[in-house]
Design an enzyme around this catalytic site. Structure first.
Site, PDB file in Angstrom:
ATOM      1  N   GLU A   1       0.876  -1.169   0.000  1.00 28.52           N
ATOM      2  CA  GLU A   1       0.000   0.000   0.000  1.00 28.52           C
ATOM      3  C   GLU A   1       0.914   1.219   0.000  1.00 28.52           C
ATOM      4  O   GLU A   1       1.841   1.286   0.806  1.00 28.52           O
ATOM      5  CB  GLU A   1      -0.885   0.037   1.257  1.00 28.52           C
ATOM      6  CG  GLU A   1      -1.857   1.217   1.196  1.00 28.52           C
ATOM      7  CD  GLU A   1      -2.570   1.494   2.529  1.00 28.52           C
ATOM      8  OE1 GLU A   1      -2.174   0.934   3.565  1.00 28.52           O
ATOM      9  OE2 GLU A   1      -3.522   2.299   2.512  1.00 28.52           O
TER      10      GLU A   1
ATOM     11  N   ARG B   1       5.937 -12.563   9.337  1.00 29.28           N
ATOM     12  CA  ARG B   1       6.629 -11.327   8.997  1.00 29.28           C
ATOM     13  C   ARG B   1       7.929 -11.228   9.787  1.00 29.28           C
ATOM     14  O   ARG B   1       8.118 -11.880  10.812  1.00 29.28           O
ATOM     15  CB  ARG B   1       5.746 -10.131   9.307  1.00 29.28           C
ATOM     16  CG  ARG B   1       5.475  -9.983  10.795  1.00 29.28           C
ATOM     17  CD  ARG B   1       4.637  -8.754  11.147  1.00 29.28           C
ATOM     18  NE  ARG B   1       4.617  -7.752  10.128  1.00 29.28           N
ATOM     19  CZ  ARG B   1       3.524  -7.109   9.729  1.00 29.28           C
ATOM     20  NH1 ARG B   1       2.368  -7.397  10.291  1.00 29.28           N
ATOM     21  NH2 ARG B   1       3.586  -6.184   8.816  1.00 29.28           N
TER      22      ARG B   1
ATOM     23  N   LYS C   1       4.502   0.436  10.012  1.00 27.86           N
ATOM     24  CA  LYS C   1       4.544   1.685   9.249  1.00 27.86           C
ATOM     25  C   LYS C   1       3.963   2.832  10.074  1.00 27.86           C
ATOM     26  O   LYS C   1       4.393   3.973   9.949  1.00 27.86           O
ATOM     27  CB  LYS C   1       3.777   1.527   7.933  1.00 27.86           C
ATOM     28  CG  LYS C   1       4.640   0.962   6.813  1.00 27.86           C
ATOM     29  CD  LYS C   1       4.041   1.290   5.452  1.00 27.86           C
ATOM     30  CE  LYS C   1       3.353   0.085   4.867  1.00 27.86           C
ATOM     31  NZ  LYS C   1       2.848   0.326   3.500  1.00 27.86           N
TER      32      LYS C   1
END
Length: 566
Positions: free
Chosen positions: A41, A266, A276
RNA sequence: UGCCGGGUCGUCUAACGGUAGGACAGCGGCCUUUGGAGCCGUAUGCGGAGGUUCGAAUCCUCCCCCGGCAGCCA
């Protein structure tokens, strides 16, 4: 799409995803090539965790002669910006991967997604809901209790279609209505409790402008985008595991290509944060100088810090891919860049915190030219000339008035070799009124010149680096250290993660000296400053006084001895 | 305490019913005109209890622990 034959390469599978793919290839599950995608994104800069995913997805394409698309999941215009799109493309390329022109956007599929939504409405499997966000939460139930059905759930297809079209036409204000799938408010998987497909947002989109005022939710967009792109293996992180049945449900209702989603754990790195949201907060709060601050775990930050793409790709290889939660020791990352730079970086001498040395028995005004090796690990790197004279600078750390045991450097009466030059003996020193040592006096032994053959007659335990005073170049050196004091800043209980920031993560040394050859350095150049570490020229380094960022220190045995003795 | 997932050296990661191996970190040593690099050596691990089997990290049962999920975020 043309027919291709997938072949399992000689190299064996190195993780469970490779194994799945090789099984699929061997079972001829797909008639097409293997297709993966990296789907960021554009709401922030890429970080080392994304690098893991990039290496995985593009690596699979390389390994199995497939394709990896770059797709921006840009379904939420309130958070997404072109700046991020540009940075993401730059970072993926810099890492060494290419998407072959297959640069896609979820927003490219807005019309198709809209058409599919109408199809779902016509099937009686979606409805326009007018619950407020608060009501929506109440109706959803909890993790242990079922939800209850929306009063708007049983509108006719005709009414839903009309309302949905009017939503699209901009007749209703933001948040007043949503389109929801009609599935099961009692499902133990909360993702099935009539998930929202579309929300009303009168918000300009970075690509579609004001063409839309309704935007699809990620869950409605992602699986179908993969399907449109003929993705065979849709690789994502563990938190989307619970969403997979929903994606499968959508795909089945629409009878379209079914990519296989595979989840992996992850990356977490010790002594940093990876979300983020938190990284954005560090940037916005001024805790760091920007997304590419060399202390940031972003790809652009690592780049500015002096990391190479090869070192990051090697790191991604070494950490592996699995499904268990993990925290990788940042020491492994550091090891990867040392390993790479040891082989490639030119050696130079730099004195970070200078202390003047006068060699009293060396003729005043005399200058000798010495030959120095550029990289002992790489014979093709050649040699360079450096000048030696009566006055030089050494590192403040390399002299001690009262030396501890095992200190192999300078102190009164002790001898050391000056790298590539002579063995010198310390004869005394001067102090100023504050007790600071200002000058160290030495005498050199002319018989011990480096490489003279006579050098081997005398052995000394220590060798120190230096820069001649007469032609030393001024430089600024920035010493970077870990941004946080604790291994898992986000995980500490009862402490705000920001309270664990390391206040000494950046130390600026504005008065360093370097070899004059370093005056011509270009941004991004990488060096080993002998005995100190690896450094790179900052991207904003001025030409008259270069700025060097410390990438990582050398392994420091002396530091270990000191630590042990304390 | 609903659903999904996961537990192998300190940290990662292998093993696919047949000698628990590698990497990083650690420790010890060798070497060294970078206390760098390199080389050699070394300790530490299958969450627990049962079961199946000639043989279990691997298959089964129960238990314990950890993670994710209740945005009109992705």
């Amino acid at each position: 799409m043309e027919e291709t034959t997938n072949a399992v390469n000689e190299s064996k599978a190195t993780n469970f995803i490779h194994e799945i793919i090789e099984d699929d290839i061997n079972n001829k599950k797909y008639s097409t090539r293997i297709n993966t995608r990296f789907p960021p994104e554009p709401n922030g800069y890429l970080h080392i965790g994304h690098a893991k995913s990039i290496c995985l997805n593009f690596g699979i394409a390389e390994k199995y002669d497939g394709w990896c698309n770059l797709r921006f999941d840009d379904t939420n215009p309130s958070k997404e910006e072109v700046e991020y799109v540009e940075s993401i493309k730059e970072d993926v390329h810099w890492l060494g991967f290419d998407w072959g022109g297959r640069e896609y956007y979820a927003s490219d599929y807005f019309q198709q997604l809209y058409d599919w939504a109408e199809e779902l409405i016509k099937q009686g499997k979606a409805y326009v809901c007018e619950l407020t966000p608060e009501q929506m939460r109440e109706y959803r139930g909890t993790l242990t209790e079922p939800g209850k059905e929306s009063p708007y759930r049983n509108r006719t297809s005709e009414e839903n279609l009309d309302l949905f079209r009017r939503m699209k036409a901009g007749e209703f204000p933001d948040g007043s209505k949503t389109l929801r799938a009609k599935i099961d408010m009692a499902s133990p998987n909360v993702n099935f409790r009539d998930p929202i497909l579309y929300r009303i947002m009168h918000q300009e989109h970075h690509r579609t402008g004001d063409a839309w005022c309704i935007y699809p939710m990620y869950d409605w967009a992602h699986g179908q985008s993969d399907s449109i792109e003929n993705i065979t293996h849709s690789i994502c992180t563990l938190e989307f595991e619970n969403h997979r049945p929903l994606y499968d449900w959508f795909i089945n209702q629409l009878s379209i290509h079914h990519p296989q989603q595979i989840e992996f754990a992850r990356l977490n790195l010790s002594y940093t944060v990876m979300s983020k949201r938190k990284l954005l907060q560090l940037v916005n709060d001024g805790d760091v100088a920007g997304w590419d601050d060399p202390r940031m775990p972003t790809i652009s930050g690592l780049r500015r810090r002096g990391y190479t793409p090869e070192s990051i790709r090697n790191f991604a290889e070494k950490i592996g891919v699995a499904r268990r939660d993990n925290v990788i020791d940042v020491a492994l990352l550091e090891n990867c860049i040392r390993e790479d730079l040891n082989k490639r970086a030119l050696r130079r001498m730099a004195v970070l915190q200078p202390l003047k040395v006068v060699i009293d028995n060396y003729p005043e005004g005399q200058i000798e030219t010495l030959e120095a090796i550029n990289n002992p690990e790489d014979s093709t790197a050649g040699t360079r000339q450096i000048e030696f004279s009566r006055e030089l600078f050494i590192e403040q750390d390399d002299f001690m008035e009262i030396p501890p045991a095992q200190y192999y450097r300078l102190s009164v009466g002790k001898e050391v070799r000056l790298r590539y030059a002579y063995i010198v003996k310390c004869t005394g020193f001067e102090k100023d009124e504050n007790g600071n040592i200002t000058v160290v006096h030495c005498e050199y032994d002319p018989e011990t010149k480096s490489g003279s053959g006579t050098a081997s007659k005398k052995k000394v335990k220590g060798t120190i680096h230096w820069v001649a005073a007469h032609n030393a170049a001024h430089a600024e050196v920035r010493l970077y250290d870990r941004l946080f004091n604790v291994e898992d800043p986000a995980g500490v209980k009862d402490v705000d993660w920001k309270a664990t920031i390391n206040n000494n993560s950046l130390v600026v040394l504005p008065n360093s000296y370097v070899e004059p050859s370093l005056l011509t350095t270009q941004p991004g150049d990488k060096f080993q400053f002998e005995r100190l570490g690896y450094f790179c020229t900052d991207k904003e380094s001025p030409t008259d006084k270069p700025v060097f960022n410390r990438t990582v220190t050398l392994r420091d045995t002396w530091a270990k001895i000191e630590k042990k003795n304390n």
